[in-house]
Design an enzyme around this catalytic site. Sequence first.
Site, PDB file in Angstrom:
ATOM      1  N   ARG A   1     -12.338 -13.055  19.246  1.00  0.00           N
ATOM      2  CA  ARG A   1     -12.371 -12.408  19.951  1.00  0.00           C
ATOM      3  C   ARG A   1     -13.121 -12.703  21.347  1.00  0.00           C
ATOM      4  NH1 ARG A   1     -11.237  -6.675  17.753  1.00  0.00           N
ATOM      5  NH2 ARG A   1     -11.183  -7.834  15.351  1.00  0.00           N
TER       6      ARG A   1
ATOM      7  N   SER B   1     -14.430  -7.766   8.403  1.00  0.00           N
ATOM      8  CA  SER B   1     -14.791  -6.898   7.696  1.00  0.00           C
ATOM      9  C   SER B   1     -14.322  -7.044   5.710  1.00  0.00           C
ATOM     10  CB  SER B   1     -13.262  -6.523   8.062  1.00  0.00           C
ATOM     11  OG  SER B   1     -11.868  -7.282   7.481  1.00  0.00           O
TER      12      SER B   1
ATOM     13  N   CYS C   1     -22.443  -3.813  12.124  1.00  0.00           N
ATOM     14  CA  CYS C   1     -22.909  -3.363  10.497  1.00  0.00           C
ATOM     15  C   CYS C   1     -23.835  -2.442  10.347  1.00  0.00           C
ATOM     16  CB  CYS C   1     -22.014  -4.419  10.057  1.00  0.00           C
ATOM     17  SG  CYS C   1     -23.964  -5.235  10.198  1.00  0.00           S
TER      18      CYS C   1
HETATM   19  P1  NAD Z   1     -12.812  -9.733  10.967  1.00  0.00           P
HETATM   20  O1  NAD Z   1     -12.847  -9.827   9.353  1.00  0.00           O
HETATM   21  O2  NAD Z   1     -11.283  -8.907  11.766  1.00  0.00           O
HETATM   22  O3  NAD Z   1     -12.824 -11.056  11.249  1.00  0.00           O
HETATM   23  C1  NAD Z   1     -13.847 -12.260  10.839  1.00  0.00           C
HETATM   24  C2  NAD Z   1     -13.651 -13.361  10.623  1.00  0.00           C
HETATM   25  O4  NAD Z   1     -12.032 -13.480  10.031  1.00  0.00           O
HETATM   26  C3  NAD Z   1     -12.980 -13.446  12.384  1.00  0.00           C
HETATM   27  O5  NAD Z   1     -13.555 -15.155  12.141  1.00  0.00           O
HETATM   28  C4  NAD Z   1     -11.818 -13.736  12.410  1.00  0.00           C
HETATM   29  O6  NAD Z   1     -11.803 -14.625  12.934  1.00  0.00           O
HETATM   30  C5  NAD Z   1     -11.248 -13.983  10.597  1.00  0.00           C
HETATM   31  N1  NAD Z   1      -9.885 -13.625   9.468  1.00  0.00           N
HETATM   32  C6  NAD Z   1      -9.656 -11.963  10.465  1.00  0.00           C
HETATM   33  N2  NAD Z   1      -8.827 -11.424   9.887  1.00  0.00           N
HETATM   34  C7  NAD Z   1      -8.279 -13.064   8.578  1.00  0.00           C
HETATM   35  C8  NAD Z   1      -7.515 -12.845   7.718  1.00  0.00           C
HETATM   36  N3  NAD Z   1      -6.655 -11.901   7.269  1.00  0.00           N
HETATM   37  N4  NAD Z   1      -7.512 -13.666   6.912  1.00  0.00           N
HETATM   38  C9  NAD Z   1      -8.946 -14.156   7.144  1.00  0.00           C
HETATM   39  N5  NAD Z   1      -9.261 -15.030   8.352  1.00  0.00           N
HETATM   40  C10 NAD Z   1      -9.332 -13.498   8.816  1.00  0.00           C
HETATM   41  O7  NAD Z   1     -14.010  -8.553  11.721  1.00  0.00           O
HETATM   42  P2  NAD Z   1     -14.375  -8.336  12.760  1.00  0.00           P
HETATM   43  O8  NAD Z   1     -13.476  -7.370  13.152  1.00  0.00           O
HETATM   44  O9  NAD Z   1     -14.907  -9.930  13.368  1.00  0.00           O
HETATM   45  O10 NAD Z   1     -15.833  -7.665  12.714  1.00  0.00           O
HETATM   46  C11 NAD Z   1     -16.450  -6.244  12.104  1.00  0.00           C
HETATM   47  C12 NAD Z   1     -16.301  -6.047  11.338  1.00  0.00           C
HETATM   48  O11 NAD Z   1     -17.373  -6.895  10.697  1.00  0.00           O
HETATM   49  C13 NAD Z   1     -16.865  -5.088  10.833  1.00  0.00           C
HETATM   50  O12 NAD Z   1     -16.341  -4.692   8.922  1.00  0.00           O
HETATM   51  C14 NAD Z   1     -18.234  -4.754  10.527  1.00  0.00           C
HETATM   52  O13 NAD Z   1     -18.997  -4.218   9.203  1.00  0.00           O
HETATM   53  C15 NAD Z   1     -18.189  -6.594   9.842  1.00  0.00           C
HETATM   54  N6  NAD Z   1     -18.919  -6.884   9.983  1.00  0.00           N
HETATM   55  C16 NAD Z   1     -20.398  -6.808   8.469  1.00  0.00           C
HETATM   56  C17 NAD Z   1     -22.189  -7.369   9.048  1.00  0.00           C
HETATM   57  C18 NAD Z   1     -22.306  -7.299   7.640  1.00  0.00           C
HETATM   58  O14 NAD Z   1     -23.371  -8.335   7.827  1.00  0.00           O
HETATM   59  N7  NAD Z   1     -21.950  -6.943   6.089  1.00  0.00           N
HETATM   60  C19 NAD Z   1     -21.812  -8.296   9.922  1.00  0.00           C
HETATM   61  C20 NAD Z   1     -21.149  -7.640  11.353  1.00  0.00           C
HETATM   62  C21 NAD Z   1     -20.490  -6.806  11.173  1.00  0.00           C
END
Ligand code: NAD
Length: 491
Positions: free
Chosen positions: A179, A228, A283
């Site tokens: 994205r 996530s 987050c």
């Molecule tokens: P996401 O989980 O949708 O995506 C993260 C990564 O995983 C991306 O590179 C994506 O391409 C990949 N991905 C997505 N779906 C997948 C699947 N089914 N199987 C394998 N890989 C997959 O997260 P997002 O929407 O990009 O980011 C937001 C989330 O990240 C929020 O929940 C936020 O709280 C979290 N976050 C956490 C922290 C932390 O330090 N805990 C920091 C930043 C963001």
Amino acid sequence: MSELILQNYINGKWVSSTSGKFREVPDPATAEILAQVPVSTVAELDEAVQAAHKAFQDWRRTPVTKRIQYMFALKHLLEANLEDLARSITMEHGKVLEESRGEMRRAIENVEVACGTPTLMMGDLVEDIAPGIDELMIRQPLGVAGIISPFNFPAMIAFWFVPYAVATGNTVVVKPSSRVPITMVKLFKLMEEAGFPAGVVNMVHGGADMVNGILDHPLIKSVAFVGSTEVAKHVYSRGTANGKRVSAAGGAKNPVLILPDADPDTTTAIMMDSAFGCSGQRCLAASTAIMIGEADKVFIPRFAEAASNRVTGYGLNSEVQMGPVITPQDKVRIEGLIQQGVQEGAEMLVDGRNAVIPGYEKGNFIKPTILVDTPVNGIIATTEVFGPVLGIMHCKTVEDAIKILNDGEYGNMGSIFTRDGAAARKFRNEADAGNIGINIGVAAPMAFFPFSGWKNSFFGDLHGQGKHAIEFFTQTKVVIERWPKDWSRKF
Ligand code: NAD
């Protein structure tokens, strides 16, 4: 349709994916298509991993004092290009320019800390553990590291890991969020300019298949993931089942306690920045405010006024304080959660739904929204909304509020606003969250501290940043040695 077709960076070269599949990268404020990002094939991932594996053999033997020279070079390039990188973050993500500059500063701080790797990766030695026998512990790199980042920090989060992995002698394959892939391409152009040997840093674009490819590839030894909770759990279980070292950070829901003695103006300003900064897509966003005792009388009117006055719009415009959310689907999802919160009995204090920003009618805008008296087990109090939505609850005591925090499934952050040292100390000691703020709205650890999520906000042992990252990307080797003495030997 944008002409800009992004490429992968493999073995020191920019290469076009042959998959023939692309995703559009729209600007969330204007809906203009900024680029096409390829959905690369698993064969392309394999090429990157093979290149990284080959490069590892020399890179791990390159003296650490030389490896960090690339970090110094990168730091200077990042500083020189900060403004361009910040604009790129704002355009693909939507956050306001000042927030994007802040993100870049945090990324650079991690490069600076990794410049200390010669000291940070030092081992231990004890002489004479038995007569004539010494024992030492050294840290060695693991091999190829897979690094997977989320959309909400297009630059910074990969940098919780990349500088440490590389400085300790690993080689990396980064998969940015599809994205927001444009800033990472710019960062890799700077890494190319910094002169890293071919294969040390690689980048492959893609989605879930690419992540699964990383988790299954036998030559990848460690995986660092941030995203996530659902995906973090998947990454942790599949990666560790395949024998890899995994650090997987997940989602969050961050309660903030507000005591009646908290400073009214600074607390309000800090809380608004925490809840609505980056449109709540952080987050560490303060997503639940728990008013203790009479605090609600002081703070609810102030919060309502400040949230209503927050200027929402295009992040490159200097007067704007809050940008859009990432996709039209997320706007629909977030507005649906708000509606559900109201149906569950929460009172609407500030309604930011159906926002239209003149000149940016196609943008995914939601203005700051505040719901009061959100039920403890309701959707707003328990779900990670990841949008500009603050839920307010009320508790009679600090104990009751800590219980709500500790009963929650996440443990990324908890904060308290007060002048009462004993209450703050109790909170610091008892709150089940890994990042704690005391009169701080976004308790984001500096680069030399670990980003310490707990519970469903983290799966693994060692977090990103600082000494944790150094340990994550190295394995300890313990050597016990005895040297038979023959002092009469002639040379
Ligand atoms: P996401 O989980 O949708 O995506 C993260 C990564 O995983 C991306 O590179 C994506 O391409 C990949 N991905 C997505 N779906 C997948 C699947 N089914 N199987 C394998 N890989 C997959 O997260 P997002 O929407 O990009 O980011 C937001 C989330 O990240 C929020 O929940 C936020 O709280 C979290 N976050 C956490 C922290 C932390 O330090 N805990 C920091 C930043 C963001």
